[in-house]
Design a protein around this motif. Structure first.
Motif, mmCIF file in Angstrom:
data_model
loop_
_atom_site.group_PDB
_atom_site.id
_atom_site.type_symbol
_atom_site.label_atom_id
_atom_site.label_comp_id
_atom_site.label_asym_id
_atom_site.label_seq_id
_atom_site.Cartn_x
_atom_site.Cartn_y
_atom_site.Cartn_z
ATOM 1 N N ALA A 45 -4.594 6.122 0.271
ATOM 2 C CA ALA A 45 -4.365 6.179 -1.172
ATOM 3 C C ALA A 45 -3.105 6.982 -1.502
ATOM 4 C CB ALA A 45 -5.585 6.793 -1.865
ATOM 5 N N LEU A 46 -2.862 8.055 -0.752
ATOM 6 C CA LEU A 46 -1.641 8.831 -0.975
ATOM 7 C C LEU A 46 -0.399 8.012 -0.653
ATOM 8 C CD1 LEU A 46 -2.751 12.290 0.472
ATOM 9 C CD2 LEU A 46 -2.382 11.709 -1.931
ATOM 10 N N HIS A 47 -0.451 7.221 0.423
ATOM 11 C CA HIS A 47 0.681 6.357 0.758
ATOM 12 C C HIS A 47 0.914 5.326 -0.345
ATOM 13 C CE1 HIS A 47 2.058 7.345 4.862
ATOM 14 N NE2 HIS A 47 0.842 7.819 5.039
ATOM 15 N N VAL A 48 -0.162 4.773 -0.877
ATOM 16 C CA VAL A 48 -0.023 3.800 -1.961
ATOM 17 C C VAL A 48 0.583 4.466 -3.189
ATOM 18 C CG1 VAL A 48 -1.288 2.313 -3.553
ATOM 19 C CG2 VAL A 48 -1.890 2.338 -1.129
ATOM 20 N N ALA A 49 0.111 5.674 -3.505
ATOM 21 C CA ALA A 49 0.654 6.393 -4.660
ATOM 22 C C ALA A 49 2.149 6.651 -4.492
ATOM 23 C CB ALA A 49 -0.098 7.710 -4.849
#
Length: 330
Positions: free
Chosen positions: A85-89
């Motif tokens: 999720a952090l990579h997507v953000a």
């Protein structure tokens, strides 16, 4: 157990339907990539959570072992989900920024700050997940109590051994938020100038003018001085200096310089000037300053002006080139 697994599957399907429904609206730019990247880890987390809840905590030895193994996998997959999720953000944040990073200082600052924050939070998530996994083992919990009683000595040893790595990591956060440099800034370090390619937690990558890569620890930028040509704006004023004879006519030279500067596509039509900045017993020093859109353009513009002036002097006024005079007395 089958009921719990079925409930997990139903929850996964419902979340998919809700995400697809809301993704058609104003939050599509966030929900669509989040769903695509996090679907697998989300499904695995839901299934593992359902299995962990379904297994009785007071069962036989094999059941407890299986339940503990599922708990370990659940913690690891939850950490995996958060990191994804952090990579997507990060990717979504970059995609929402305009592509011309050189044109806007705020965009360059955002790009500089987003990536180190994502890396730091990912590292924190991994550390927390490993810590939670270790806490599930009773011998480790007992060892942890003993470790806390001697935390002063062990902490000092760890602090000394990891001083360099931790110093670079904290320096990376300081560089990212101190507003001293950003991605795509033009820097001059020890006489070498280049453009900032990437700002990491532990080092900064700089592409030099001749395409060499200079990798410096982030502590360098907190402990040493450096020039930032584009901290407030991308426009750079380049300058050249030429030694000429005292008989040189500056008005004529200014007209020739104007023609050279105005004919160059690298000049941003903002400013240029020719001045006499020094005089020695043998020569006078002429300085030409001209502005360009960015650092590389300023470098090429300086080369073009220098080459054009030398050609003009050599072909039109060779007597203005530096000469050594002597007086003969019989």
């Amino acid at each position: 157990m089958l009921t719990a697994v079925g409930a997990a599957v139903v929850v996964d399907l419902l979340t998919g339907v809700l995400v697809r429904r809301f993704a058609r609206g104003r939050y599509r730019w966030l929900l669509t990539p989040l769903r695509q990247a996090c679907r697998r880890p989300t499904t695995v987390v839901l299934l593992l959570a359902a299995l962990h809840v379904a297994l009785p905590p007071d069962g036989n030895e094999w059941v407890r072992l299986v339940r503990h193994g599922i708990l370990l996998l659940l913690i690891a997959c939850a950490g995996w989900l958060v990191v994804k999720a952090l990579h997507v953000a990060e990717g979504v944040a970059f995609s929402r920024l305009p592509g011309e990073t050189v044109a806007d200082r705020r965009i360059r600052r955002a790009r500089t700050q987003i990536r180190p924050v994502r890396r730091l939070t990912s590292a924190v998530v991994v550390v927390v997940a490993v810590g939670l996994i270790l806490v599930t083992f009773r011998p480790v919990r007992s060892f942890g109590l003993t470790f806390l009683t001697s935390a002063g000595v062990i902490g000092a040893v760890i602090g000394l051994s990891a001083r360099t790595a931790l110093g670079n990591a904290f320096a990376g956060i300081q560089v990212a938020f101190a507003d001293s440099l950003h991605v795509d800034d033009v820097l001059v370090i020890d006489g070498e100038w280049g453009r900032v390619e990437e700002v990491k937690l532990t080092n900064v990558v700089i592409r030099l003018w001749d395409d060499r890569m200079l990798v410096l620890p982030t502590t360098y930028f907190t402990e040493h001085t450096f020039q930032n040509w584009t901290r407030h704006e991308t426009r750079v004023v380049g300058e050249i200096r030429i030694h000429l004879d005292h008989t040189a006519d500056l008005d004529d030279l200014r007209q020739a310089t104007r023609r050279i500067v105005e004919s160059s596509p690298l000049w941003d039509r903002h400013q240029w000037v020719l001045q006499m900045v020094d005089a020695t017993p043998q020569t006078v020093v002429i300085q030409v300053q001209a502005s360009a859109a960015d650092g590389p353009s300023a470098w090429d513009l300086r080369c073009d002006i220098r080459e054009g002036l030398i050609h003009y002097l050599r072909d039109t006024h060779p007597q203005w080139l530096p000469r050594t005079r002597g007086e003969y007395q019989p």
